[in-house]
Design a protein around this motif. Structure first.
Motif, short mmCIF file in Angstrom:
data_model
loop_
_atom_site.label_atom_id
_atom_site.label_comp_id
_atom_site.label_asym_id
_atom_site.label_seq_id
_atom_site.Cartn_x
_atom_site.Cartn_y
_atom_site.Cartn_z
N PRO A 112 4.54 11.66 -5.49
CA PRO A 112 5.19 11.31 -4.22
C PRO A 112 6.38 12.20 -3.87
O PRO A 112 6.65 12.45 -2.69
N THR A 164 0.84 -1.20 0.00
CA THR A 164 0.00 0.00 0.00
C THR A 164 0.88 1.25 0.00
O THR A 164 0.60 2.21 -0.73
N LEU A 209 -8.73 -4.03 1.56
CA LEU A 209 -8.54 -2.58 1.74
C LEU A 209 -9.54 -1.79 0.90
O LEU A 209 -10.14 -0.81 1.38
N LEU A 261 -7.27 9.68 0.42
CA LEU A 261 -6.61 8.57 -0.28
C LEU A 261 -7.58 7.45 -0.64
O LEU A 261 -7.26 6.62 -1.47
N ARG A 294 8.83 5.90 -0.36
CA ARG A 294 10.04 6.72 -0.47
C ARG A 294 10.05 7.86 0.54
O ARG A 294 11.01 8.62 0.61
N VAL A 295 8.95 8.01 1.26
CA VAL A 295 8.82 9.13 2.20
C VAL A 295 9.21 8.71 3.62
O VAL A 295 9.84 9.47 4.35
N ARG A 297 3.07 16.48 -0.85
CA ARG A 297 2.50 15.14 -0.71
C ARG A 297 2.10 14.85 0.73
O ARG A 297 1.08 14.23 1.00
N LEU A 339 2.15 1.77 -3.36
CA LEU A 339 1.08 2.17 -4.27
C LEU A 339 0.82 3.68 -4.22
O LEU A 339 0.57 4.32 -5.23
N VAL A 340 0.87 4.25 -3.01
CA VAL A 340 0.57 5.68 -2.87
C VAL A 340 1.86 6.52 -2.83
O VAL A 340 1.80 7.71 -2.58
N GLY A 341 2.98 5.87 -3.12
CA GLY A 341 4.23 6.61 -3.22
C GLY A 341 4.83 7.03 -1.89
O GLY A 341 5.69 7.91 -1.84
N LEU A 342 4.38 6.40 -0.81
CA LEU A 342 4.88 6.79 0.50
C LEU A 342 6.08 5.95 0.95
O LEU A 342 6.70 6.23 1.95
N SER A 397 -6.85 2.02 -7.46
CA SER A 397 -5.56 1.37 -7.70
C SER A 397 -5.59 -0.11 -7.35
O SER A 397 -4.89 -0.91 -7.97
N LEU A 398 -6.38 -0.47 -6.36
CA LEU A 398 -6.34 -1.84 -5.83
C LEU A 398 -7.22 -2.80 -6.60
O LEU A 398 -7.00 -4.01 -6.57
N LEU A 440 -3.88 13.56 -6.26
CA LEU A 440 -2.80 13.64 -5.27
C LEU A 440 -1.54 14.16 -5.95
O LEU A 440 -1.25 13.82 -7.09
N MET A 488 -8.72 6.96 -4.34
CA MET A 488 -7.52 6.66 -5.12
C MET A 488 -7.06 5.21 -4.85
O MET A 488 -6.69 4.48 -5.77
N LEU A 489 -7.14 4.79 -3.59
CA LEU A 489 -6.75 3.42 -3.25
C LEU A 489 -7.68 2.41 -3.91
O LEU A 489 -7.23 1.42 -4.48
#
Lengths: 124, 192
Positions: B140, A89, B85, B152, A97-98, B145, A92-95, B159-160, B137, B155-156
């Motif tokens: 990243p 997850t 999810l 979210l 790398r955060v 961000r 998927l949301v690009g976190l 994507s899922l 969004l 968007m989730l």
């Protein structure tokens, strides 16, 4: 239902979270993380997620909020033992790398068991 | 609104001969197997659940839908995690929608599994929203961000799942999530 326990390992505070971190549990977890980050100016917080069976977007929001708060205060915050589903997850949301991550084995052994807190699921 | 809402399906009786029915209180959960009494074009593998619009019942919805999908061996653990999810996000939005309008109605969750495909519908009676109003969004790497602690959910879901459809009107919202056990393939092996 979410519960957590806090241990101190050297300079690090490790909070282990157990259960489903969803919209119902997120407010209490947010309060607990804020409290831990408010303990001193030099807090270095590790969030241990091995027992986090499920994390929804509100759970992610709590983690994001804690990281923001830590950064603003010049504190360190890292995640450890991220379950595979949460790891996907985050990617998927690009976190992915955060968030900084850390291995528990890189920390000093636990010095004391601090508290065990039950976080009731809060009604919306 | 980007999509006109379909007429809502006629409500079926909660407890069928194979269903579980837990009291008539505001905290009741009812579930029924489709062979008895589901009115919305149900297949033989559909399960319908009504949960009180309270967050502590999210775990029930997640458990039932994932258990229904897991009956099909083509759904791997990873796909089941994604479904868990996505369904939770849809139900959370529905519960919030009811909280916003002060509705005590239950949220309807229906899942229909057929040939390596599962379709989950989550229906609420909130005010609805315009899906095209959703803010994208930031990337990243964008410093902004971290300002997105919420928002979210949809968007989730997108994507899922293999497909997410949202039909929203001032009378409520219907979210339809479609997922295949093998991503992008239907039961006949055709690309979807």
């Amino acid at each position: 239902m979410v519960s957590s326990d806090v241990r101190h390992r050297g300079h690090w505070t490790v909070v282990s979270v157990h259960g489903d971190i969803d919209v119902g549990a997120a407010p209490r977890l947010r309060s607990e993380l804020i409290e831990l980050l408010s303990a001193s100016d030099q807090v270095r917080l590790v969030i241990d997620l091995q027992g986090a069976d499920f994390v929804d977007s509100f759970g992610l929001g709590v983690l994001i909020g804690a990281l923001k708060r830590a950064r603003l205060a010049g504190q360190e915050l890292a995640l450890t033992r991220i379950p595979p589903a949460l790891s996907r997850t985050l990617t998927l949301v690009g976190l992915d790398r955060v968030f900084p991550t850390i291995e528990l084995t890189d920390l000093d052994p636990p010095t004391d068991v601090h508290v065990a807190v039950d976080i009731d699921t809060a009604a919306l | 609104m980007s999509v006109e809402a379909e007429p809502y399906a006629t409500e079926s009786a909660g407890g069928s001969a194979h269903g579980v029915s837990a009291g008539g209180s505001a905290h009741g959960v009812s579930a029924g197997g489709s062979a008895h009494g589901v009115s919305a074009g149900g297949s033989a593998h559909a399960v319908e659940l009504r949960i009180p619009a309270r967050t502590e019942f999210l775990a029930v919805a997640r458990m039932v839908v994932v258990a229904a999908a897991a009956l099909d061996p083509s759904f791997t653990e990873e796909r089941l995690d994604n479904l868990r999810l996505a369904v939770s996000e849809a139900c959370t939005n529905a519960i919030e929608a009811h909280a916003t309008v002060g509705s005590h109605d239950q949220v309807r969750v229906r899942c229909d599994r057929d040939g390596g495909r599962i379709e989950v519908e989550v229906e609420d009676h909130g005010h609805g929203f315009d899906p095209s109003d959703l803010v994208a969004l930031p990337e990243p790497d964008d410093p902004e961000r971290l300002d997105f602690e919420s928002g979210l959910g949809i968007m989730l879901m997108r994507s899922l799942t293999d497909r997410t459809e949202i039909e929203s009107s001032p009378e409520g919202t219907l979210v339809r999530l479609v997922m295949y056990g093998i991503p992008g393939l239907d039961a006949a092996g055709n690309t979807t």
